[in-house]
Design a protein around this motif. Structure first.
Motif, PDB file in Angstrom:
ATOM      1  N   ARG A 321       0.609   6.138  -2.587  1.00 14.69           N
ATOM      2  CA  ARG A 321       0.563   5.019  -1.653  1.00 14.69           C
ATOM      3  C   ARG A 321      -0.816   4.382  -1.702  1.00 14.69           C
ATOM      4  O   ARG A 321      -1.796   5.013  -2.140  1.00 14.69           O
ATOM      5  CB  ARG A 321       0.888   5.466  -0.227  1.00 14.69           C
ATOM      6  CG  ARG A 321      -0.076   6.481   0.374  1.00 14.69           C
ATOM      7  CD  ARG A 321       0.422   6.972   1.731  1.00 14.69           C
ATOM      8  NE  ARG A 321      -0.447   8.000   2.285  1.00 14.69           N
ATOM      9  CZ  ARG A 321      -1.476   7.737   3.096  1.00 14.69           C
ATOM     10  NH1 ARG A 321      -1.778   6.477   3.413  1.00 14.69           N
ATOM     11  NH2 ARG A 321      -2.212   8.719   3.576  1.00 14.69           N
ATOM     12  N   THR A 322      -0.911   3.163  -1.271  1.00 15.34           N
ATOM     13  CA  THR A 322      -2.184   2.457  -1.157  1.00 15.34           C
ATOM     14  C   THR A 322      -2.541   2.330   0.312  1.00 15.34           C
ATOM     15  O   THR A 322      -1.661   2.173   1.174  1.00 15.34           O
ATOM     16  CB  THR A 322      -2.102   1.057  -1.788  1.00 15.34           C
ATOM     17  OG1 THR A 322      -1.071   0.300  -1.124  1.00 15.34           O
ATOM     18  CG2 THR A 322      -1.785   1.161  -3.273  1.00 15.34           C
ATOM     19  N   ASP A 338      10.101   5.445  -0.928  1.00 13.26           N
ATOM     20  CA  ASP A 338      10.471   6.534  -0.023  1.00 13.26           C
ATOM     21  C   ASP A 338      11.393   7.550  -0.684  1.00 13.26           C
ATOM     22  O   ASP A 338      11.389   8.730  -0.322  1.00 13.26           O
ATOM     23  CB  ASP A 338      11.131   5.972   1.243  1.00 13.26           C
ATOM     24  CG  ASP A 338      10.157   5.154   2.086  1.00 13.26           C
ATOM     25  OD1 ASP A 338       8.935   5.378   1.936  1.00 13.26           O
ATOM     26  OD2 ASP A 338      10.613   4.308   2.875  1.00 13.26           O
ATOM     27  N   ASP A 339      12.205   7.093  -1.635  1.00 12.80           N
ATOM     28  CA  ASP A 339      13.112   8.020  -2.316  1.00 12.80           C
ATOM     29  C   ASP A 339      12.479   8.676  -3.539  1.00 12.80           C
ATOM     30  O   ASP A 339      13.169   9.329  -4.332  1.00 12.80           O
ATOM     31  CB  ASP A 339      14.405   7.317  -2.714  1.00 12.80           C
ATOM     32  CG  ASP A 339      14.143   6.098  -3.608  1.00 12.80           C
ATOM     33  OD1 ASP A 339      12.952   5.820  -3.900  1.00 12.80           O
ATOM     34  OD2 ASP A 339      15.122   5.430  -3.996  1.00 12.80           O
TER      35      ASP A 339
END
Length: 399
Positions: A321-322, A338-339
């Motif tokens: 993630r950033t 998310d998956d």
């Protein structure tokens, strides 16, 4: 009466060897001589056996020192010995023993459990009472104390830590002993084969001096958060637990590194020790004393662990993630969905291949805070170049 002829020759003499009496006498003489030699040999063997049995008692009787021995004149020390002695006298007052007590724990079976105490070494940095040691020596400590070379025990507080370099700066609180800051050298011009000297407190044995050489240069030492210290000094001077935070010196008694780690299967010295180069120490400690922190170059991403990346068969840094409003987010980099679907993978920086987070951290540090870095980023099998500004992420970490 019978008469011999007037000219008859006398009977011939009997040969000696054929005389039974003479032969018997010669045999007797030989036997007597043999018996005499045998008796002499037996007597000597008995004398030697007696001396062998009595030797320890005779030595103790005749040679035991019944009073103090006379001291043999030593003469002058060898030049190398004198240089080492002078070096220790010069530097040892600048080396301290650091004690760190962890937080006390409450147990349902006891009101209070004694907190563990770990110790290491440190060096006096300046006359203001700043002490440099390893971050892992004082990590998670609730109370700190320092014993000076004079024997005085002084409480201390943390000024700042740099986990990425395994360094920490402490402040002594009201020492009464005059402080002697350590002399600072340079690690840039070191050469393999130079003499090295380490002073520290291995296993709590204070003011221990060991010697060796520079075994190698430009090693990389992993520290916190996938960061690697570059230019690390490898030495075979004996370094053991308790030497951490102590000085590695050159033959002039100047600080060239802070001892921080060893490679050993048993946990004891195996002749492979590592020291953070003094050029990096000088820069980091100055920042810690001035600001309490060291700028950490970054772009604001959270990366997947290398084991997870390897399991996926990906060569590079996988962005999980950033961070909001980070340079990475502003440049359009995206983390995994998310998956678990991987979006962006960093595979290069400024023309160099990136295989791990430590490679990326080194590239960002080389670029410098406030400057742009060109990243090669793969998404869905396609590579593109993204320009991202390097920023100081230490402030973001604290918030």
């Amino acid at each position: 009466m019978t008469s011999l002829p007037p000219h008859a020759p006398p009977p011939p003499p009997r040969p000696p060897g054929l005389d039974p009496l003479a032969s018997q006498q010669a045999q007797v003489r030989r036997t007597q001589r043999t018996d005499r030699l045998l008796r002499i040999a037996i007597v000597w063997l008995l004398v030697l056996a007696t001396l062998w049995v009595a030797q320890p008692y005779l030595s103790a009787l005749w040679f035991s020192a019944t009073g103090p021995r006379t001291v043999t004149a030593r003469g002058e020390l060898a030049p190398a010995e004198k240089a080492t002695v002078d070096l220790f006298k010069q530097v040892s007052p600048s080396v301290v023993h650091v004690f760190a007590q962890g937080s006390q724990r409450v147990s349902p079976f006891a009101v209070q459990q004694e907190a563990p105490v770990q110790s290491g070494s440190g060096v006096i940095w300046d006359a203001a009472g700043h002490v440099v040691t390893n971050n892992h020596v004082i990590q998670n400590a609730s109370q700190l104390g320092v014993r000076l070379a004079s024997g005085e025990f002084v409480t201390a507080r943390v000024v700042g830590t740099a986990p990425n370099y395994d360094l920490a700066v402490l402040q002594l609180e009201r020492p009464h002993t005059p402080l002697r800051p350590i002399a600072i050298g340079s690690s840039e011009d070191l050469q393999v084969g130079q003499a090295t000297f380490a002073i520290g407190n291995p296993y709590g044995l204070e003011q221990t001096l060991t010697t060796g050489i520079v075994s190698a240069l430009r090693r990389r030492l992993p520290t916190a958060a996938a960061h690697e210290v570059r230019g690390v000094i490898q030495t075979d001077a004996a370094i053991n637990p308790g030497n951490s935070g102590g000085p590695l010196l050159d033959s002039a008694g100047r600080l060239i590194g802070i001892n921080t780690a060893i490679i050993s299967g048993s946990g004891a010295s195996a002749g492979i020790g590592f020291a953070i180069p003094v050029d990096a120490v000088n820069r980091v400690v100055t920042a810690l004393i001035t600001n309490g922190s060291v700028p950490v170059p970054g772009i604001g991403i959270v990366a997947a662990r290398e084991t997870e990346t390897a399991q996926l068969g990906i060569d590079g840094v996988v962005i999980l993630r950033t961070l909001p409003d980070s340079p990475a987010a502003q440049a359009g980099l995206e983390g995994a969905t998310d998956d678990g679907y991987v979006r962006d993978v960093i595979t290069g920086a400024n023309g160099s291949d990136i295989h791990s987070m430590s490679d990326l951290a080194a590239a960002l540090e080389e670029a410098g805070i406030g400057r742009d870095v060109k990243l090669t980023v793969e998404r869905d099998g396609r590579a593109r170049t993204v320009t991202v500004k390097v920023t100081d992420i230490s402030q973001r970490r604290r918030t």
